[in-house]
Design an enzyme around this catalytic site. Structure first.
Site, mmCIF file in Angstrom:
data_model
loop_
_atom_site.group_PDB
_atom_site.id
_atom_site.type_symbol
_atom_site.label_atom_id
_atom_site.label_comp_id
_atom_site.label_asym_id
_atom_site.label_seq_id
_atom_site.Cartn_x
_atom_site.Cartn_y
_atom_site.Cartn_z
ATOM 1 N N ARG A 41 0.815 -1.237 -0.011
ATOM 2 C CA ARG A 41 0.052 0.113 -0.097
ATOM 3 C C ARG A 41 0.823 1.295 0.090
ATOM 4 N NH1 ARG A 41 -3.851 -1.468 4.737
ATOM 5 N NH2 ARG A 41 -2.519 -2.883 5.105
ATOM 6 N N GLY A 95 -6.028 -7.589 15.934
ATOM 7 C CA GLY A 95 -6.444 -8.774 16.627
ATOM 8 C C GLY A 95 -7.033 -8.233 18.109
ATOM 9 N N TYR A 146 30.705 35.556 -2.705
ATOM 10 C CA TYR A 146 31.147 34.217 -2.345
ATOM 11 C C TYR A 146 32.452 34.096 -1.674
ATOM 12 C CZ TYR A 146 32.624 29.717 -3.109
ATOM 13 O OH TYR A 146 33.204 28.340 -3.040
ATOM 14 N N ALA A 155 37.596 49.043 -5.312
ATOM 15 C CA ALA A 155 36.475 48.438 -5.692
ATOM 16 C C ALA A 155 36.657 48.185 -7.099
ATOM 17 C CB ALA A 155 35.391 49.530 -5.727
ATOM 18 N N GLU A 195 -8.045 -12.680 15.674
ATOM 19 C CA GLU A 195 -7.700 -11.924 14.582
ATOM 20 C C GLU A 195 -8.951 -11.256 14.144
ATOM 21 O OE1 GLU A 195 -4.672 -10.529 13.491
ATOM 22 O OE2 GLU A 195 -4.428 -11.324 15.266
HETATM 23 C C1 UD1 Z 1 -0.801 -8.344 13.303
HETATM 24 C C2 UD1 Z 1 -1.265 -9.071 14.444
HETATM 25 C C3 UD1 Z 1 -2.479 -8.485 15.058
HETATM 26 C C4 UD1 Z 1 -2.185 -7.201 15.391
HETATM 27 C C5 UD1 Z 1 -1.732 -6.355 14.470
HETATM 28 C C6 UD1 Z 1 -1.085 -4.999 15.053
HETATM 29 C C7 UD1 Z 1 -1.072 -11.469 13.831
HETATM 30 C C8 UD1 Z 1 -1.425 -12.603 13.327
HETATM 31 N N1 UD1 Z 1 -1.729 -10.381 14.066
HETATM 32 O O1 UD1 Z 1 -1.759 -8.341 12.352
HETATM 33 O O2 UD1 Z 1 -3.156 -9.225 15.949
HETATM 34 O O3 UD1 Z 1 -3.200 -6.431 15.946
HETATM 35 O O4 UD1 Z 1 -0.409 -6.991 13.654
HETATM 36 O O5 UD1 Z 1 -0.889 -4.276 13.959
HETATM 37 O O6 UD1 Z 1 0.139 -11.537 14.509
HETATM 38 N N2 UD1 Z 1 5.217 -9.730 8.998
HETATM 39 C C9 UD1 Z 1 6.246 -10.824 8.558
HETATM 40 N N3 UD1 Z 1 5.940 -11.842 7.817
HETATM 41 C C10 UD1 Z 1 4.644 -12.326 7.592
HETATM 42 C C11 UD1 Z 1 3.673 -11.436 8.135
HETATM 43 C C12 UD1 Z 1 4.037 -10.211 8.797
HETATM 44 O O7 UD1 Z 1 7.276 -10.440 8.513
HETATM 45 O O8 UD1 Z 1 4.508 -13.320 7.020
HETATM 46 C C13 UD1 Z 1 5.615 -8.730 9.688
HETATM 47 C C14 UD1 Z 1 5.026 -7.458 8.847
HETATM 48 O O9 UD1 Z 1 6.164 -6.829 8.094
HETATM 49 C C15 UD1 Z 1 4.883 -6.401 10.041
HETATM 50 C C16 UD1 Z 1 4.209 -7.339 10.839
HETATM 51 O O10 UD1 Z 1 4.736 -8.511 10.979
HETATM 52 O O11 UD1 Z 1 5.989 -5.779 10.557
HETATM 53 C C17 UD1 Z 1 2.795 -7.447 11.301
HETATM 54 O O12 UD1 Z 1 2.220 -7.833 10.005
HETATM 55 P P1 UD1 Z 1 0.997 -7.346 9.362
HETATM 56 O O13 UD1 Z 1 0.725 -8.129 8.170
HETATM 57 O O14 UD1 Z 1 0.983 -6.003 9.286
HETATM 58 O O15 UD1 Z 1 -0.136 -8.038 10.502
HETATM 59 P P2 UD1 Z 1 -1.502 -7.754 10.867
HETATM 60 O O16 UD1 Z 1 -2.204 -8.743 9.870
HETATM 61 O O17 UD1 Z 1 -1.967 -6.382 10.667
#
Ligand code: UD1
Ligand code: CA
Length: 460
Positions: A21, A143, A370, A427, A158
């Site tokens: 996004r 969550g 300058y 000057a 979630e």
């Molecule tokens: C997650 C939480 C949710 C919480 C929310 C807060 C889980 C299942 N859910 O949801 O409870 O309220 O964050 O913002 O944990 N990431 C990875 N690998 C992956 C997926 C995510 O590295 O496969 C990292 C993302 O880069 C990010 C973080 O984990 O930094 C959270 O990922 P995101 O997809 O934003 O989680 P949410 O579904 O929003």
């Protein structure tokens, strides 16, 4: 057993998400907030807890992220496919010993405070799983924290898996948690992905811990902005606004009056003395130090500068890696470039550029000038439109103007060249040889008048 002995701390930062996004070629965690990449902010905050190690789980844009963090000593764990936060954690676990405390952070949650993290880690010290939660006006997407009637946390569900009743819960999961690495390792191994998103949810370990008899200790964050994540540029701008406000408040508490705290941008470290005044739309970058009673006019950009007490900077100035002494008057529209070093009581006026030059006490260059690679002595007066011709197309040469010299307006000082102490340059001089002390030197074509000359007339 020594109950006060703190187990070593390992931090894992989840940063493998794609950040679609943002609509950017730059990976999300490298997007800058107030001039610093999101991930760098999280690392800097984590460092305040003196962890034994910091591991980053990366995926998208991995090479770019690693290159941008090459100055940091980090463990890197690749998550080639994004199968959820639990799967992401599992990629980092081989590098984390069982007896470490583990703190989980997100690479896209930039404003989390070290004090909050310390408190959370403290909660986890004696065994429980410590969980940072937040009360939200609109918890959509988060969550939800499920508590029993006694208020004990039982599970996280979630948003996409939640019932309407569960969605009414306003306490959300921030994602930040701390626990023994050994405990987490056991639970991660048992995660399943039979949920709405087909992902391995790190959040499912809460219910596992509860079933296992492990206490879950929640900590409710004191502010929402501290735990907000960045998914798009609107949220990034919103959080930068929060950060800007925090910096403005810190500057005011430290002794600066801000003409308008909403029009103040700090993208680095700002140190202010007492009774400093900062007008609107001033941008501070890098390390800036302002002494007591310094006044900064509107629309200035100050990057890596030190300005001593009682100096006044008028509007529209641009300073980069410069040092300014006390009681100086600078601008409007002055530019100080790297290596500009001004002593006390120096005046640098409008449309004057100074680069890699020293101006000693009381020197003045008030208009359209300058000064590059120059040493300007005490009390020197540089007339309007003077230029140090420091560059021959290949080499830079120095101009030395000794104390008390007077440079007439419109002079070209062709370096290397020295103007002796107390000398006067007429000057319009193009100075190519050294000018002796205390004498008038000028180099100028003789003025003449052609008698009887007529200006040409247009024929119709
Ligand atoms: C997650 C939480 C949710 C919480 C929310 C807060 C889980 C299942 N859910 O949801 O409870 O309220 O964050 O913002 O944990 N990431 C990875 N690998 C992956 C997926 C995510 O590295 O496969 C990292 C993302 O880069 C990010 C973080 O984990 O930094 C959270 O990922 P995101 O997809 O934003 O989680 P949410 O579904 O929003
Ligand atoms: Ca998110």
């Amino acid at each position: 057993m020594n109950v006060n002995a703190n187990p070593p701390l390992s931090v894992v930062i989840l940063a493998a998400g794609q950040g679609k996004r943002m609509r950017s070629d730059l990976p999300k965690v490298l997007q800058p907030l107030a001039g610093k990449p999101l991930l760098q902010r999280v690392i800097d905050t984590a460092r305040e807890l003196s962890p034994a190690a910091i591991h980053v789980v990366y995926g998208h844009g991995g090479e770019q992220v690693q290159a941008a963090m090459r100055h940091e000593s980090l463990g890197w764990a690749l998550q080639a496919e994004q199968k959820g936060t639990g799967h992401a954690m599992a990629q980092a676990m081989p590098a984390v010993p069982d007896d470490h405390l583990l703190l989980v952070l997100y690479g896209d949650v930039p404003l989390v405070r070290a004090d909050t993290l310390r408190e959370l880690v403290q909660l986890a010290h004696n065994g429980p799983l410590a969980l940072l939660t937040v009360m939200l006006d609109d918890p959509t997407g988060y969550g939800r924290i499920l508590r029993d009637v006694a208020g004990n946390v039982r599970a996280i569900v979630e948003h996409k898996d939640a019932t309407d009743e569960q969605r009414a819960v306003r306490e959300g999961n921030t994602g930040v948690m701390a626990m023994r690495a050994g405990d987490l390792r056991r639970y991660l191994g048992a995660l399943r992905n039979d949920n709405a998103q087909g992902e391995y949810y790190l959040t499912d370990v809460i219910a596992m811990a509860v079933a296992d008899g492990l206490a879950v200790a929640p900590l409710v964050a004191s502010s929402e902005s501290e735990v907000l994540g960045v998914n798009d540029r609107l949220q990034l701008a919103f959080l930068e606004g929060v950060y800007r406000r925090q910096c403005a408040e810190a500057a005011m508490r430290a002794g600066a009056t801000l003409a308008d705290p909403a029009r103040f941008d700090q993208r680095g470290v700002l140190t202010v003395g007492r009774d400093v005044f900062i007008d609107v739309n001033v941008v501070f970058e890098g390390n800036v130090v302002l002494g007591d009673r310094v006044r900064i006019g509107p629309h200035c950009v100050l990057r890596d500068v030190t300005i001593e007490a009682d100096t006044q900077v008028f509007s529209h100035c641009n300073f980069d890696k410069a040092t300014v002494g006390p009681r100086c008057q600078i601008g409007p529209f002055a530019r100080l470039r790297p290596g500009a070093t001004l002593g006390p009581d120096v005046h640098v006026g409008n449309y004057v550029e100074v680069k890699n030059s020293t101006l000693d006490a009381g020197a003045k260059a008030n208009h359209l000038t300058y000064l590059g690679d120059a040493s300007v002595g005490a009390g020197v007066n540089v007339g309007a439109g003077t230029i140090t011709c420091n560059y021959d197309g290949v080499n830079k040469h120095r101009t030395v103007i000794e104390a008390g010299a007077f440079i007439g307006s419109g002079s070209m000082l062709v370096a290397p060249v020295t103007v002796g102490a107390g000398a006067t340059i007429g000057a319009g001089t193009t100075l190519t040889k050294d000018a002796p002390a205390d004498q008038l030197t000028l180099a100028r074509a003789k003025q003449m008048t052609l008698p009887g000359w007529k200006r040409p007339v247009k024929t119709k």
